[in-house]
Design an enzyme around this catalytic site. Structure first.
Site, PDB file in Angstrom:
ATOM      1  N   HIS A 225     -15.304 -24.312  28.470  1.00  0.00           N
ATOM      2  CA  HIS A 225     -16.765 -24.243  28.593  1.00  0.00           C
ATOM      3  C   HIS A 225     -17.380 -23.163  27.723  1.00  0.00           C
ATOM      4  CE1 HIS A 225     -16.025 -26.774  32.119  1.00  0.00           C
ATOM      5  NE2 HIS A 225     -17.284 -27.146  32.003  1.00  0.00           N
ATOM      6  N   GLY A 226     -16.619 -22.157  27.381  1.00  0.00           N
ATOM      7  CA  GLY A 226     -17.191 -21.112  26.535  1.00  0.00           C
ATOM      8  C   GLY A 226     -16.188 -20.023  26.238  1.00  0.00           C
TER       9      GLY A 226
END
Lengths: 464, 371
Positions: free
Chosen positions: A317-318
């Site tokens: 996600h990041g």
């Protein structure tokens, strides 16, 4: 290009649909590939090259993997395919994260790359790698037609924000798909619903979150309002985008897998992840968790597998520690549920739902934090950390201003509207059923109005 | 079910296709009166702008600015926000009983400090020994509407007290008792001149000057759609503009200094501005850095210098009745360092003049516009 933009809705989409339906069947995939590359190039023209390289590598290694099936070379081609895909992902998404942590640990000053992240690279890398793995496993045949593979990867509805469509799910549709009025109507309906979720609800809740982040008049209740608003915002934003993707896919004759299934009605974290971003969850299950042994291993290895999968889920996600912490947060509660909490949660519908909603809210605060410090401050703020008052003027104002949207969002996050719609559709009063197109048309007009108003930019000097 | 599908597809295609086609063929609009700005036109298309991505971002702005029925769609958005989602404000504009107002929030002490420092600097530079310096703060509409209707607002009492404290060398004139919401246009930020005689009297009385309180009110025929109409998005009932005149005001000699050097003869009420984008500009020709008003019927030699924003444009003709000459300085248009410009020395006389700093709460809370 975003779906929720005037250039997409009133320029790209009508032209694409028109061209698609007048295009001979044999050229439809080529057309989809071309318009998808244009769609992609709209945001960052240079990065089309990256995607073309990724598709070409995947295509080539897919063919070679199949050619040498059963031999050691087959594994080599797969490794090379994965190296290209994940290599690009690591370079563009994770390199600066690793460098800055390396600098932090060693005290060195290795310069950051500062490369912009190509849009959708996390999604299409996962699609490409799943294709190559499936070919290696013999679950599917390698695609001989590069245009069909390019159309699959670059297909604009799912390119930027998923769902992560598996090649095995779409292989037959690439060659043989039907176009019916029913599918187009379903797709249009789904698209408008998704667009409305994004523009009318998610954007409004996003505005509330931005207000909270900028406020100097904080209070404990404002932290809670933010937590609730962001949890709803991210659901409506992401599921709205998935709805639009599924709807557009249907218009072009494809059937995409569902990505969300009312996750906020879950009664445990385990159930939540069976309902939230389902295409990502199943990708990690099939390509990481099960190859690691899944749950058919010793307890210790099972715990290890859970932590590995959820660390990667967070990291996907990041590229920041708060995303890793976010993934591990879920790992901890999944394990707790497995070994301790399951029976307790099964006892009470109310407690289990409150438990789930609270955990998810905390997790999304962590998710949306700028860094770990911000996460701790904000989560602490829910419980009075920071010495804020219980209530503040801005909290009261914004609660009143956003109350209707929050209530609509809260109800909309459950299956209640769907049940109600089905009941109305089944009603003997036929006119109710025919009101649906009118309702959809009104939603489209409202969405357009919100987009157009986004350009409202008065010359401020004239206020005085 | 089949018929419903057909209706769905046709209806949505009609909206998307219809608006798309109209967007392609419709002539470009150059200017938005609602926003007082030039609208984007079709951007330059070249390999360079395509590769840089400039074309794409400018095209998006163009499609938004040139969208068919743009103002109607903005109205639909306002309607949805107000009546469907029950939002308290739309783009910070709210509507209470037909009064449109833009929220002023939060109170920015840095801005108050900036304004106070600016005033002090001007005082120290141009009239260090003067003891006839006055400060009055014009409350904006939120003063009367916001708190009692549950809107975010600055703490006006704190603001006024802070400004008095920071500018303690000025005599503060509290004009709020002379005002209420009816003294403001419903659709515009400003106050109505015809409602200001009592306010003007209070100011001049404090400065020891008598002015006439007999006026003839003249109502302008055309409707006045104030600046908030465009911002709000929905149709609202227009205001009417009235102006006050009498024998003294009729005789005023008004000079405006557009380029700050050569004066141009003008009028107290510039009727040409009624047809411009902002009809309120009819009062002393709107936003001008330096204006002088000479009063041939004055019974005194005393002069008045007013540092002001646009609220000052409508009240100044009333104040000017009590002085031989009134000089209006708008620091948003005229940099304060230019006040020492030799070419302007003849026009501005600070010595033995009454000095009035008259600013609205809106400008004080965003005072970096003061140069």
């Amino acid at each position: 290009m975003l779906f929720s933009s005037i250039p997409f809705l009133f320029y790209f989409l009508p032209i694409t649909i028109f061209l698609y339906f007048i295009c001979p069947k044999v050229l439809k995939n080529a057309l989809l590939a071309i318009v998808s590359f244009i769609f992609y190039a709209w945001g960052e023209p240079r990065y089309v090259v990256i995607m073309i390289v990724a598709v070409a590598a995947s295509y080539l290694f897919g063919l070679l993997t199949e050619l040498h099936r059963g031999k050691w070379l087959s594994k080599l081609w797969l490794i090379l395919a994965l190296a290209v895909g994940f290599g690009m992902l690591c370079y563009f998404k994770y390199a600066d994260f690793f460098i800055s942590n390396f600098n932090g640990i060693t005290g060195l000053s290795v310069p950051l790359l500062n490369v912009a992240l190509p849009i959708g690279i996390s999604f299409y890398t996962f699609q490409l790698t799943s294709y190559n793995i499936d070919v290696y496993r013999g679950d599917t045949k390698a695609q001989k037609n590069p245009i069909d593979l390019a159309a699959y990867i670059s297909f604009f509805p799912q390119l930027i924000a998923g769902p992560i469509v598996r090649y095995t799910d779409i292989e037959k549709q690439l060659k043989h798909r039907t176009h019916t009025f029913e599918k187009i109507a379903y797709g249009s309906r789904r698209f408008i619903i998704g667009l409305s979720k994004k523009i009318l609800i998610a954007n409004a809740l996003g505005e509330l979150c931005d207000i909270f982040k900028a406020t100097n008049d904080n209070s404990i209740l404002f932290f809670w309002l933010y937590g609730i608003a962001f949890s709803l915002h991210i659901y409506f934003d992401f599921s709205g985008y998935s709805d639009m993707a599924i709807g557009l896919g249907s218009i072009f004759g494809f059937e995409f897998i569902e990505n969300f299934n009312y996750p906020y009605i879950s009664r445990s974290v385990t159930e939540f992840w069976r309902r939230w971003h389902m295409s990502l969850g199943s990708w990690f299950r099939d390509y990481v968790y099960i190859p690691l042994g899944g749950n058919r291993v010793s307890k210790l290895k099972f715990i290890r597998n859970i932590f590995i999968v959820w660390m990667f889920t967070g990291f996907w996600h990041g590229a920041a520690w708060n995303f890793i912490a976010w993934g591990l947060f879920f790992a901890v509660f999944l394990l707790l549920e497995k070994f301790l909490l399951k029976k307790l949660l099964d006892k009470s519908h109310i407690i289990s739902r409150v438990y789930l909603l609270f955990l998810v809210m905390v997790s999304f605060i962590l998710f949306n934090a700028t860094d770990m410090k911000d996460a701790i401050i904000t989560i602490g703020g829910l419980f009075g950390y920071g010495g804020h008052p219980i209530i503040s003027t801005e909290f009261i104002y914004y609660l009143r201003s956003f109350a209707v949207i929050i209530v609509i969002a809260a109800i909309g996050a459950t299956s209640l509207p769907k049940m109600l719609t089905l009941k109305l559709m089944g009603s003997k009063v036929k006119i109710i059923s025919y009101l649906e197109p009118v309702f959809l048309a009104l939603l489209l007009i409202m969405c357009t109005a919100y987009l157009v108003d986004g350009s409202f930019n008065p010359f401020l000097y004239f206020r005085f | 079910m089949k018929a419903k599908n057909i209706i769905t597809v046709i209806l949505l295609c009609a909206i998307l296709g219809g608006l798309s086609i109209y967007a392609y063929v419709k002539p470009q609009t150059k200017y938005s009166y609602a926003e007082r700005r030039t609208l984007d036109t079709f951007p330059e298309l070249s390999i360079k702008t395509l590769l840089s991505g400039d074309f794409m971002s400018e095209f998006e702005n163009y499609t938004l600015d040139q969208f068919p029925f743009r103002d109607t769609f903005r109205g639909i958005k306002t309607f949805s926000e107000e009546y469907i989602f029950n939002k308290k404000d739309n783009n910070d504009i709210y509507n209470v009983d037909g009064y449109l107002s833009e929220m002023v929030y939060p109170l920015d002490y840095k801005m108050l400090d900036y304004a106070s420092n600016k005033f002090k600097n001007i005082k120290d530079t141009y009239f260090p020994d003067s003891d006839s310096i006055y400060l009055t703060i014009v409350p904006d509409k939120n003063y009367f509407l916001a708190e009692k209707n549950g809107y975010l607002n600055v703490d006006y009492d704190k603001m006024f007290a802070y400004m008095q404290e920071k500018n303690d060398y000025m005599k503060y004139i509290d004009i709020t008792p002379t005002l209420d919401i009816n003294d403001y246009y419903r659709t515009d930020t400003h106050w109505k001149q015809e409602m200001l005689p009592q306010t003007a009297e209070m100011i001049t009385e404090t400065m020891g000057i008598d002015i006439s309180n007999e006026y003839t009110e003249v109502q302008v025929e055309q409707p006045f759609y104030g600046v908030h109409c465009g911002h709000y998005g929905l149709q609202v009932k227009p205001d009417t503009i009235s102006y006050l005149t009498n024998d003294i005001i009729d005789e005023f000699n008004v000079s405006i200094y557009n380029e700050f050097k050569e004066p141009v003869e003008s009028t107290v009420y510039n009727m040409d501005k009624l047809n411009a984008e902002d009809p309120y500009d009819m009062f002393l020709s709107g936003v001008v850095g330096l204006i002088t008003i000479e009063n041939p019927n004055a019974t005194t030699d005393k002069e008045l210098v007013v540092f002001r924003d646009s609220f000052g444009a409508s009240i100044s003709p009333l104040l000017a009745q009590g002085y031989a000459k009134t000089t209006l300085i708008d620091l948003r248009m005229l940099n304060s360092v230019m006040l020492s410009d030799p070419d302007l020395q003849d026009s501005i006389n600070f010595e033995n003049s009454d000095i009035l700093f008259m600013y609205s709460t809106i400008v004080l809370n965003t005072s970096t516009s003061l140069k």
